[in-house]
Design a protein around this motif. Sequence first.
Motif, PDB file in Angstrom:
ATOM      1  N   MET A 108       0.827  -1.193   0.000  1.00 19.50           N
ATOM      2  CA  MET A 108       0.000   0.000   0.000  1.00 19.50           C
ATOM      3  C   MET A 108       0.877   1.264   0.000  1.00 19.50           C
ATOM      4  SD  MET A 108      -3.223  -0.837  -0.012  1.00 19.50           S
ATOM      5  CE  MET A 108      -2.711  -2.091  -1.183  1.00 19.50           C
ATOM      6  N   PRO A 109       0.344   2.419  -0.465  1.00 19.97           N
ATOM      7  CA  PRO A 109       1.098   3.681  -0.405  1.00 19.97           C
ATOM      8  C   PRO A 109       1.446   4.031   1.039  1.00 19.97           C
ATOM      9  CG  PRO A 109      -0.822   3.894  -1.823  1.00 19.97           C
ATOM     10  CD  PRO A 109      -0.954   2.580  -1.140  1.00 19.97           C
ATOM     11  N   GLU A 110       2.486   4.839   1.196  1.00 21.59           N
ATOM     12  CA  GLU A 110       2.946   5.196   2.537  1.00 21.59           C
ATOM     13  C   GLU A 110       1.864   5.933   3.335  1.00 21.59           C
ATOM     14  OE1 GLU A 110       6.515   7.392   2.246  1.00 21.59           O
ATOM     15  OE2 GLU A 110       7.687   5.741   1.401  1.00 21.59           O
ATOM     16  N   SER A 111       1.122   6.796   2.656  1.00 21.46           N
ATOM     17  CA  SER A 111       0.112   7.592   3.364  1.00 21.46           C
ATOM     18  C   SER A 111      -1.264   6.926   3.368  1.00 21.46           C
ATOM     19  CB  SER A 111       0.007   8.975   2.706  1.00 21.46           C
ATOM     20  OG  SER A 111      -0.301   8.849   1.325  1.00 21.46           O
ATOM     21  N   PHE A 112      -1.319   5.602   3.100  1.00 21.09           N
ATOM     22  CA  PHE A 112      -2.589   4.887   3.016  1.00 21.09           C
ATOM     23  C   PHE A 112      -3.284   4.885   4.380  1.00 21.09           C
ATOM     24  CE2 PHE A 112      -4.723   0.783   3.707  1.00 21.09           C
ATOM     25  CZ  PHE A 112      -5.775   0.929   2.814  1.00 21.09           C
ATOM     26  N   LEU A 113      -4.598   5.135   4.392  1.00 23.96           N
ATOM     27  CA  LEU A 113      -5.380   5.161   5.626  1.00 23.96           C
ATOM     28  C   LEU A 113      -6.385   4.006   5.675  1.00 23.96           C
ATOM     29  CD1 LEU A 113      -6.090   9.012   5.855  1.00 23.96           C
ATOM     30  CD2 LEU A 113      -4.317   7.704   7.042  1.00 23.96           C
ATOM     31  N   PHE A 114      -7.264   3.972   4.669  1.00 19.68           N
ATOM     32  CA  PHE A 114      -8.281   2.933   4.640  1.00 19.68           C
ATOM     33  C   PHE A 114      -8.870   2.883   3.232  1.00 19.68           C
ATOM     34  CE2 PHE A 114     -10.092   6.843   6.237  1.00 19.68           C
ATOM     35  CZ  PHE A 114     -11.155   7.057   5.385  1.00 19.68           C
ATOM     36  N   LYS A 115      -9.771   1.937   3.011  1.00 21.20           N
ATOM     37  CA  LYS A 115     -10.401   1.764   1.704  1.00 21.20           C
ATOM     38  C   LYS A 115     -11.865   2.190   1.781  1.00 21.20           C
ATOM     39  CE  LYS A 115      -7.696  -2.265   0.210  1.00 21.20           C
ATOM     40  NZ  LYS A 115      -7.808  -3.658  -0.274  1.00 21.20           N
ATOM     41  N   VAL A 116     -12.339   2.681   0.644  1.00 24.37           N
ATOM     42  CA  VAL A 116     -13.760   2.970   0.504  1.00 24.37           C
ATOM     43  C   VAL A 116     -14.238   2.410  -0.833  1.00 24.37           C
ATOM     44  CG1 VAL A 116     -13.703   5.046   1.917  1.00 24.37           C
ATOM     45  CG2 VAL A 116     -13.303   5.227  -0.528  1.00 24.37           C
ATOM     46  N   LYS A 117     -15.531   2.187  -0.916  1.00 20.35           N
ATOM     47  CA  LYS A 117     -16.133   1.689  -2.145  1.00 20.35           C
ATOM     48  C   LYS A 117     -17.150   2.705  -2.645  1.00 20.35           C
ATOM     49  CE  LYS A 117     -18.217  -2.461  -4.165  1.00 20.35           C
ATOM     50  NZ  LYS A 117     -18.682  -3.829  -3.906  1.00 20.35           N
ATOM     51  N   VAL A 173      -8.968  14.085  -5.502  1.00 17.58           N
ATOM     52  CA  VAL A 173      -9.946  14.241  -4.432  1.00 17.58           C
ATOM     53  C   VAL A 173     -11.316  13.807  -4.927  1.00 17.58           C
ATOM     54  CG1 VAL A 173      -8.646  16.084  -3.344  1.00 17.58           C
ATOM     55  CG2 VAL A 173     -10.346  16.652  -5.060  1.00 17.58           C
ATOM     56  N   PHE A 174     -12.186  13.425  -3.978  1.00 19.85           N
ATOM     57  CA  PHE A 174     -13.539  12.979  -4.327  1.00 19.85           C
ATOM     58  C   PHE A 174     -14.441  13.209  -3.117  1.00 19.85           C
ATOM     59  CE2 PHE A 174     -11.111   9.496  -2.653  1.00 19.85           C
ATOM     60  CZ  PHE A 174     -11.944   8.873  -1.736  1.00 19.85           C
ATOM     61  N   PRO A 175     -15.753  13.367  -3.336  1.00 16.87           N
ATOM     62  CA  PRO A 175     -16.671  13.598  -2.220  1.00 16.87           C
ATOM     63  C   PRO A 175     -16.843  12.343  -1.373  1.00 16.87           C
ATOM     64  CG  PRO A 175     -17.870  13.418  -4.280  1.00 16.87           C
ATOM     65  CD  PRO A 175     -16.424  13.442  -4.641  1.00 16.87           C
ATOM     66  N   GLU A 176     -16.747  12.509  -0.079  1.00 20.38           N
ATOM     67  CA  GLU A 176     -16.794  11.362   0.827  1.00 20.38           C
ATOM     68  C   GLU A 176     -18.161  10.702   0.816  1.00 20.38           C
ATOM     69  OE1 GLU A 176     -15.886  10.400   5.570  1.00 20.38           O
ATOM     70  OE2 GLU A 176     -15.859  12.450   4.794  1.00 20.38           O
ATOM     71  N   ASN A 177     -19.257  11.485   0.667  1.00 26.40           N
ATOM     72  CA  ASN A 177     -20.579  10.897   0.755  1.00 26.40           C
ATOM     73  C   ASN A 177     -20.985  10.125  -0.495  1.00 26.40           C
ATOM     74  OD1 ASN A 177     -20.826  13.027  -0.931  1.00 26.40           O
ATOM     75  ND2 ASN A 177     -22.461  14.069   0.181  1.00 26.40           N
ATOM     76  N   PHE A 178     -20.112  10.050  -1.498  1.00 25.37           N
ATOM     77  CA  PHE A 178     -20.358   9.209  -2.658  1.00 25.37           C
ATOM     78  C   PHE A 178     -19.773   7.822  -2.456  1.00 25.37           C
ATOM     79  CE2 PHE A 178     -21.916  11.541  -6.506  1.00 25.37           C
ATOM     80  CZ  PHE A 178     -22.334  12.686  -5.809  1.00 25.37           C
ATOM     81  N   THR A 179     -19.158   7.583  -1.292  1.00 17.70           N
ATOM     82  CA  THR A 179     -18.476   6.319  -1.032  1.00 17.70           C
ATOM     83  C   THR A 179     -18.926   5.739   0.288  1.00 17.70           C
ATOM     84  OG1 THR A 179     -16.627   7.423   0.064  1.00 17.70           O
ATOM     85  CG2 THR A 179     -16.466   7.108  -2.333  1.00 17.70           C
ATOM     86  N   GLN A 180     -18.534   4.481   0.524  1.00 14.76           N
ATOM     87  CA  GLN A 180     -18.827   3.781   1.769  1.00 14.76           C
ATOM     88  C   GLN A 180     -17.570   3.111   2.247  1.00 14.76           C
ATOM     89  OE1 GLN A 180     -21.909   0.896   1.390  1.00 14.76           O
ATOM     90  NE2 GLN A 180     -21.622   0.027   3.434  1.00 14.76           N
ATOM     91  N   ARG A 181     -17.247   3.317   3.490  1.00 18.92           N
ATOM     92  CA  ARG A 181     -16.001   2.768   4.028  1.00 18.92           C
ATOM     93  C   ARG A 181     -16.104   1.266   4.094  1.00 18.92           C
ATOM     94  NH1 ARG A 181     -12.610   5.466   8.920  1.00 18.92           N
ATOM     95  NH2 ARG A 181     -10.916   3.949   9.038  1.00 18.92           N
ATOM     96  N   MET A 182     -15.026   0.595   3.680  1.00 17.09           N
ATOM     97  CA  MET A 182     -15.032  -0.871   3.636  1.00 17.09           C
ATOM     98  C   MET A 182     -14.475  -1.406   4.975  1.00 17.09           C
ATOM     99  SD  MET A 182     -13.595  -1.486  -0.233  1.00 17.09           S
ATOM    100  CE  MET A 182     -13.691  -3.244  -0.026  1.00 17.09           C
TER     101      MET A 182
END
Length: 494
Positions: free
Chosen positions: A420-429, A485-494
Motif C-alpha cells: 500500500m502507499p505510505e500515506s494509506f489510511l483505509f479503503k472505501v467503495k 480528491v472525491f466527495p466522501e458521501n459518494f463512497t462507503q467505508r469498507m
Amino acid sequence: MAELPMGKGVSAGKIASNVQKKITRAQEKVLQKLGKADETKDLAFEEGVINFNKQLVEGTKLQKDLRAYLAAVKAMHESSKHLYECLDDMYESDWYGKKDVDSLLEDSDLLWTDFHQKLVDHALISMDTYLGQFPDIKARIAKRDRKLVDYDSARHNYAAVNKGKKKEGIKITKPASLLERAAPGWAQGILSAHNVAQTNLTRSQAEEELERAQKVFEEINIDLQEELPSLWNSRVGFYVNTFQSVAGLEEKFHREMGKINQNLNDTLEKLENQDMSRKTGSQGVRTSTAQKSDRTQDANHTLSPGGPPAIPKSPSKLKPVVPPPPKVTPSMDMKQENIINLFGEAATPNISVTSPTQYDTPATANLLDMDLDSLQAATTPAAQTWDSWEATEKAAVTEEALAETEPAQVTTESTESVEMPESFLFKVKTIHDYNATDSDELELKAGDVVLVMSYENPEEQDEGWLMGVRESDWVQNKDLGKKGVFPENFTQRM
C-alpha cells in the motif's frame, strides 16, 4: 473720448510699430500673391510642417480615444462592483465558502482600481506630456512665417533703394531739382549735398533693416529645422511605449482577474456539489445500507453450514413429495402387519405424487393383493425426480456460495499481496457515479475501490472531501500520479 489702458511695459510707440509691421506684412503678402514680389521658399521645411500637422492630428485623436478607453474602464469597474455586490448580498452566511467569496470580491475591486490608476500613470500622463510640446512648436512655426515675410519685405526694400526705382524716390527728387534751380548758386551745393546724404541714410537704414530681419528669421528657422524632423521621428518610440504599456497592463489585469474568476467559479461549483450531495446523500446512504444488509443476509444464508438450504423455484415444491418405497421385495411367508410396517407412513392412501398413476387403496387392503411390479414402476419416476431435483439444488447452492465467497477471497489475496502507499489510511467503495469537474478530482464509477490517503498539507483538505487513488490504478502502475480528491458521501467505508 477716454484712452484705452495699455498693459505693463507696452508703450504707444511699440503699439504703433506693431501695427506698422502688420500693415507691411499684409502688403508684402498681397504683392507675393499677385506675383509682383518673389517669396522665399524652403521645400524641406514645408514638408516638415506638413508632417508636424499630421503628427498633431494623430496625437490628438489618440489622446481622445485613450481618455474614452479610461472612461470605459471606470464604467466597467462600477458595473462589475455592483454585480459582485449583488452576489455578496444574496450569498447566505451558512453557504460554503462565504468568507472566500467576500475576499474574492474585495480583490476584484482592488484590481480594477489599480488597473485604472496604472493606465493613467503610464499611458494618459505620458500622452499629455507628449502633446504638451506641440503648442509651443506650432507658435514658433507661425512666428517663423511672420519673420520670413519681414525678411522678404526688407530684402525687397533694400533692392528698391539701391536701384532708385521707387516712385517715392522720384517724387522726392523732382521738388529737390526745382529747389536747386530756384536757389542761388551758393545754396545749390548745400542742397545737393543734403540730397546725397539723405539718399545714403535711406540706403543704410534699408541695409540695417535687412540684416536685422535676416538674423531674426535665421535664428528661429535653424532651431525649427532641427526640431521638426526630430519630433517626427520620435512618434515611433512614443506609440510603441504607449501601446506596450496599455497592452501589458491589460494582459496582467486579465490574468489576475482570471484567477479571481476561476477561484470564484470553483467555490460556486463546490457549493452546487454540496447542495446536490445534501439532496442525494441521505437517499444514497439508505440504498447502500439496504444493499449491504441484503448482501450480508445472502452470505450468511449461503455459507452457514447449519442454515436451511436455498428454496428452489421448482413447481414440485408446491406439494409434498412422497418418498420412494424400499426396493426390497417381501417374501410370501412374511406377516401382513410386518409388510405394512416396512412402508410406514409412505403407504398412506390419498397422497398425491407427481407420477401420473394415483393410488387410493384403502388402509385395510391386503398388500399381497397389490401388484408390486406396477407399484415399483409407478414410484420409480418419483424417486428419480427427487434425486435429480436434490442434485440440482445442491449444485445451485454450491455455485451461489462460490460466487459470494470467491471474489472476496481473490480481492483479499490480491490486496494483501500488494504494498500500500505510505500515506494509506483505509479503503472505501464508490456507491454512486461521480463525474470529475476539475483536473485534481477523481472520475469514479459505482463499485470502484479507492485507497484513501492523507493530505500532504492537512490545511488543504476541504470538509467532506477525501484524497485517494483507485485501487486498480495503484495495483497496475504503483503510481500516485492519478490520485485526486472525491466527495466522501459518494463512497462507503469498507
